[in-house]
Design an enzyme around this catalytic site. Structure first.
Site, PDB file in Angstrom:
ATOM      1  CE1 TYR A  21      -4.337   1.630   1.554  1.00  0.00           C
ATOM      2  CE2 TYR A  21      -2.736   3.245   2.643  1.00  0.00           C
ATOM      3  CZ  TYR A  21      -4.284   3.109   1.556  1.00  0.00           C
ATOM      4  OH  TYR A  21      -4.350   4.441   1.922  1.00  0.00           O
ATOM      5  CG  ASP A  45      -8.784   8.689   3.340  1.00  0.00           C
ATOM      6  OD1 ASP A  45      -8.118  10.054   4.308  1.00  0.00           O
ATOM      7  OD2 ASP A  45      -7.578   7.955   2.433  1.00  0.00           O
TER       8      ASP A  45
END
Length: 131
Positions: A21, A45
């Site tokens: 990631y 997010d």
């Protein structure tokens, strides 16, 4: 009566996904990042933002970052327990002569195959700094 243990990914699997990631935030594509997620996974997010839950929404979301002229993500620390990883990283992005830095803490939950099933990012607008 016996109960079957719930299958969880290994610490090594989770560590590899977190490292991928961070790497993909720096050098990857939005599609590569989306591939780390299970079908139907959710991304919030930052926490409180609308939840993204389709591959198309994830690719669009991460495409903003991967479309930047400059981007660097650096992992500060991570903790893993069971099916969950919590980690802090710094992301520096730049485009059109402007640079920004943010240091979120992400909370990721994984399925038995090591795919992310949920991600929640802890940060607020005041954490975003112009460099």
């Amino acid at each position: 009566m016996t109960t079957e243990p719930i299958a969880t990914p290994s610490t090594e699997q989770i560590t590899a996904v977190v490292e991928s990631y961070i790497e993909y935030l720096t050098t990857g594509t939005a599609e590569q990042i989306a591939d780390l997620y299970a079908d139907g996974a959710t991304v919030e997010d930052p926490i409180g933002a609308p939840i993204r839950s389709t591959r198309e929404e994830l690719v669009e979301f991460y495409g903003v970052i991967t479309g930047m002229d400059d981007r660097r993500a650096t992992l500060a620390w991570s903790k893993i327990a069971g099916d969950t990883a919590v980690f802090e990283f710094t992301l520096v992005t730049g485009t059109a002569g402007m640079s920004f830095e943010i240091t979120p803490v992400d909370i990721m939950v994984f399925d038995a195959e090591g795919k992310i099933v949920s991600m929640r990012a802890v940060w607020q607008q005041s954490d975003l700094k112009q460099l």
